[in-house]
Design a protein around this motif. Structure first.
Motif, PDB file in Angstrom:
ATOM      1  N   THR A   1       4.252 -32.950  33.385  1.00 31.17           N
ATOM      2  CA  THR A   1       2.806 -33.043  33.223  1.00 31.17           C
ATOM      3  C   THR A   1       2.380 -32.118  32.099  1.00 31.17           C
ATOM      4  O   THR A   1       3.081 -31.163  31.766  1.00 31.17           O
ATOM      5  N   ASP A   2       1.242 -32.436  31.509  1.00 31.07           N
ATOM      6  CA  ASP A   2       0.673 -31.622  30.435  1.00 31.07           C
ATOM      7  C   ASP A   2      -0.405 -30.712  30.985  1.00 31.07           C
ATOM      8  O   ASP A   2      -1.088 -31.050  31.962  1.00 31.07           O
ATOM      9  N   GLY A   3      -0.601 -29.579  30.326  1.00 35.51           N
ATOM     10  CA  GLY A   3      -1.749 -28.745  30.627  1.00 35.51           C
ATOM     11  C   GLY A   3      -2.967 -29.172  29.820  1.00 35.51           C
ATOM     12  O   GLY A   3      -4.090 -29.168  30.317  1.00 35.51           O
ATOM     13  N   HIS A   4      -2.757 -29.574  28.553  1.00 38.75           N
ATOM     14  CA  HIS A   4      -3.881 -29.829  27.660  1.00 38.75           C
ATOM     15  C   HIS A   4      -4.640 -31.094  28.011  1.00 38.75           C
ATOM     16  O   HIS A   4      -5.714 -31.342  27.459  1.00 38.75           O
ATOM     17  N   LYS A   5      -4.091 -31.907  28.890  1.00 36.60           N
ATOM     18  CA  LYS A   5      -4.799 -33.118  29.266  1.00 36.60           C
ATOM     19  C   LYS A   5      -5.808 -32.790  30.367  1.00 36.60           C
ATOM     20  O   LYS A   5      -6.878 -32.272  30.099  1.00 36.60           O
ATOM     21  N   TRP A   6      -5.448 -32.999  31.619  1.00 38.74           N
ATOM     22  CA  TRP A   6      -6.480 -32.883  32.636  1.00 38.74           C
ATOM     23  C   TRP A   6      -6.722 -31.463  33.142  1.00 38.74           C
ATOM     24  O   TRP A   6      -7.713 -31.194  33.790  1.00 38.74           O
ATOM     25  N   LEU A   7      -5.857 -30.532  32.836  1.00 36.53           N
ATOM     26  CA  LEU A   7      -6.134 -29.160  33.232  1.00 36.53           C
ATOM     27  C   LEU A   7      -6.957 -28.437  32.174  1.00 36.53           C
ATOM     28  O   LEU A   7      -7.443 -27.338  32.410  1.00 36.53           O
ATOM     29  N   ASN A   8      -7.139 -29.065  31.008  1.00 32.84           N
ATOM     30  CA  ASN A   8      -7.990 -28.522  29.944  1.00 32.84           C
ATOM     31  C   ASN A   8      -7.539 -27.143  29.463  1.00 32.84           C
ATOM     32  O   ASN A   8      -8.333 -26.214  29.320  1.00 32.84           O
ATOM     33  N   THR A   9      -6.230 -27.016  29.218  1.00 34.24           N
ATOM     34  CA  THR A   9      -5.687 -25.808  28.617  1.00 34.24           C
ATOM     35  C   THR A   9      -5.452 -26.054  27.127  1.00 34.24           C
ATOM     36  O   THR A   9      -5.540 -27.190  26.667  1.00 34.24           O
ATOM     37  N   PRO A  10      -5.109 -25.029  26.345  1.00 33.12           N
ATOM     38  CA  PRO A  10      -4.782 -25.261  24.938  1.00 33.12           C
ATOM     39  C   PRO A  10      -3.535 -26.130  24.802  1.00 33.12           C
ATOM     40  O   PRO A  10      -2.738 -26.267  25.733  1.00 33.12           O
ATOM     41  N   TYR A  11      -3.383 -26.681  23.597  1.00 33.44           N
ATOM     42  CA  TYR A  11      -2.175 -27.440  23.297  1.00 33.44           C
ATOM     43  C   TYR A  11      -0.945 -26.554  23.393  1.00 33.44           C
ATOM     44  O   TYR A  11      -1.041 -25.333  23.471  1.00 33.44           O
ATOM     45  N   ASP A  12       0.227 -27.210  23.357  1.00 31.65           N
ATOM     46  CA  ASP A  12       1.505 -26.495  23.390  1.00 31.65           C
ATOM     47  C   ASP A  12       1.708 -25.853  24.757  1.00 31.65           C
ATOM     48  O   ASP A  12       2.191 -24.732  24.867  1.00 31.65           O
ATOM     49  N   GLY A  13       1.352 -26.602  25.805  1.00 32.59           N
ATOM     50  CA  GLY A  13       1.550 -26.110  27.163  1.00 32.59           C
ATOM     51  C   GLY A  13       1.764 -27.264  28.123  1.00 32.59           C
ATOM     52  O   GLY A  13       0.810 -27.910  28.559  1.00 32.59           O
ATOM     53  N   ALA A  14       3.020 -27.560  28.442  1.00 29.98           N
ATOM     54  CA  ALA A  14       3.362 -28.639  29.361  1.00 29.98           C
ATOM     55  C   ALA A  14       4.357 -28.117  30.390  1.00 29.98           C
ATOM     56  O   ALA A  14       4.793 -26.961  30.303  1.00 29.98           O
ATOM     57  N   MET A  15       4.718 -28.948  31.352  1.00 31.82           N
ATOM     58  CA  MET A  15       5.562 -28.490  32.454  1.00 31.82           C
ATOM     59  C   MET A  15       6.681 -29.466  32.758  1.00 31.82           C
ATOM     60  O   MET A  15       6.436 -30.665  32.927  1.00 31.82           O
ATOM     61  N   ALA A  16       7.904 -28.948  32.811  1.00 30.50           N
ATOM     62  CA  ALA A  16       9.062 -29.673  33.328  1.00 30.50           C
ATOM     63  C   ALA A  16       9.296 -29.148  34.735  1.00 30.50           C
ATOM     64  O   ALA A  16       9.625 -27.973  34.916  1.00 30.50           O
ATOM     65  N   ILE A  17       9.111 -30.000  35.730  1.00 29.25           N
ATOM     66  CA  ILE A  17       9.205 -29.597  37.132  1.00 29.25           C
ATOM     67  C   ILE A  17      10.436 -30.257  37.735  1.00 29.25           C
ATOM     68  O   ILE A  17      10.590 -31.478  37.657  1.00 29.25           O
ATOM     69  N   CYS A  18      11.300 -29.462  38.340  1.00 31.07           N
ATOM     70  CA  CYS A  18      12.550 -29.995  38.876  1.00 31.07           C
ATOM     71  C   CYS A  18      12.760 -29.466  40.294  1.00 31.07           C
ATOM     72  O   CYS A  18      12.746 -28.255  40.520  1.00 31.07           O
TER      73      CYS A  18
END
Length: 450
Positions: free
Chosen positions: A281-298
């Motif tokens: 999931t991305d942060g900059h999309k629906w969490l409204n954080t700055p770009y260059d912030g996403a998550m790999a969840i395992c």
């Protein structure tokens, strides 16, 4: 000008920009684009004063920006930056931390561990999961698929780290016919070969059809979607994931924006999604954080840390050090703005924001239908997929809206024909803004008809 005065000047210019973000053209006009020519110079023999560098950047660069940080931007599911996340980013810049391990940055390691816990809590995903805070959903998808492939080969007794893929057992990949391009890019970069990737048929809404799911086995990676990029639809996880688990396949979910529905009143769309093995999931999309912030969840923390391990004789780290969960060794602490956004919103704030955007998308759809547009999707989330009566009208209206400066959204192709896609995801967007959008498109449609 000393360092502190320069920082104050940058802050002043940023304040001025933010003060006008709600009223500036959403896409720059020709005059603003022409100003960008000021940057086209040869590498200077001697450096310019820092204040001159900043002045050029602001005076000639700011007019050429897209106001995606404003309330009237509806393109590509790009949220405006929440004030707390933007402020955290500003302080992070002053800290200038290399957030690879605790030894490099105790504060980054501490906060990113807390951010991991909070994200898993907000999304109600398995609490034992590890999260790598990476640059983008593309990079994070690559990390998750690499971990999946390594784990499946390990089950067969194959030493991927030493033997690579030469003579290795075949790992199959099944993706949706409507899989996002970033998933395909990650697979291509990892060497799967697109002609060998198996496509799962979808229904009229763009969801994988459980009745037509290709055969799976314990050497298969199945990639599903939470939020199809055009329709916003969700694959039926409750029907698909048990089939995959019965075959011992690895399930990855691309949830670049849709995964946050799980933290809202739309949670039912995600039923069964927690049975997967990995998610992005991305942060900059629906969490409204700055770009260059996403998550790999395992789910299997060991699987991702083994696949991404980068311990060296001069810098070892814990298995959950971010350098061992990501592609990057040297990195900025991308989890801090995510922590700041979650702390400023809280559980209820995330829910309210996602719920509001979904309601606004429905409001847009109702208004456009009443005006005579064809809304092509069920608007289950924050995406509105639209056509006019003819392809020519659809394209003309899209182009006129983009040129107006009053809004911006992108074009797309759905089932072989042009359409345009309106995405609602900015915390700044109010009902009055979506009503202005409907009014603009209604006028443009009337002009096309008349």
């Amino acid at each position: 000008m000393d360092e502190l005065a320069l920082a104050a000047d940058a802050d002043r210019r940023a304040h001025t920009y933010l003060a006008g973000v709600g009223t500036r053209r959403v896409f720059p006009d020709a005059a603003a684009l022409a100003q960008l020519a000021a940057f086209d110079e040869t590498l200077p023999q001697h450096g310019h004063p820092p204040q001159d560098v900043l002045r050029l950047l602001d005076e000639n660069g700011s007019p050429g920006t897209v106001a995606s940080n404003g309330p009237r931007y509806y393109g590509f599911v790009i949220g405006a930056v929440l004030p707390a996340a933007a402020a955290a980013e500003r302080l992070m810049g002053a800290w200038d931390q290399c957030a690879s391990t605790f030894d490099n940055s105790p504060v980054a390691a501490t906060i990113e561990k807390i951010a991991t816990r909070w994200v898993l809590d907000a999304l109600d995903l398995p609490r034992e999961s590890a999260i790598g805070f990476g640059t983008s959903a593309t990079a994070c998808t690559l990390v998750c698929i690499a971990a999946a492939r390594r784990a499946l080969l390990d089950r067969q007794g194959w030493d991927f780290d030493n033997d690579g893929l030469f003579g290795a057992p075949t790992v199959r990949v099944v993706i949706s016919e409507t899989a996002h391009i970033t998933v395909k890019k990650a697979l291509r970069v990892l060497g799967f070969g697109m002609k060998h990737v198996i496509l799962a048929p979808v229904d009229t809404h763009g969801r994988v059809d459980p009745a037509q799911l290709p055969p799976l086995d314990d050497m298969t990676i199945l990639c599903l979607q939470a939020g199809e990029v055009n329709t916003g639809e969700f694959d039926p996880f409750a029907a698909l994931i048990p089939q995959a688990k019965a075959a011992r396949a690895w399930v990855h979910v691309d949830g670049a924006f849709g995964l946050w529905a799980r933290a809202s009143s739309k949670r039912a769309l995600t039923d069964g999604i927690d049975g997967a093995d990995s998610w992005t999931t991305d942060g900059h999309k629906w969490l409204n954080t700055p770009y260059d912030g996403a998550m790999a969840i395992c789910r299997d923390a060991q699987a991702i840390s083994a696949a991404m391990n980068s311990d060296a004789v001069y810098l070892n780290g814990a298995h959950d050090s971010q350098k061992n969960l990501n592609l990057e060794f040297s990195r900025r602490p991308r989890g801090i703005p995510i922590w700041a956004a979650l702390r400023s919103l809280g559980r209820s704030g995330v829910k309210d924001m996602v719920d509001r955007h979904c309601a606004q998308a429905s409001r847009i759809a109702d208004g456009l239908r009443a005006a005579g547009f064809d809304v092509l999707n069920r608007v289950v989330l924050n995406q509105v997929l639209v056509r006019a009566a003819t392809d020519e009208q659809t394209i003309a209206i899209r182009d006129a809206a983009q040129a107006s400066g009053e809004t911006w959204f992108g074009g797309t192709v759905w089932q072989g024909r042009p359409a345009f896609r309106i995405s609602v995801s900015s915390w700044r967007t109010e009902d009055r803004h979506v009503d202005q959008l409907v009014a603009l498109l209604t006028r443009l449609l009337a002009k096309q008809r008349g």
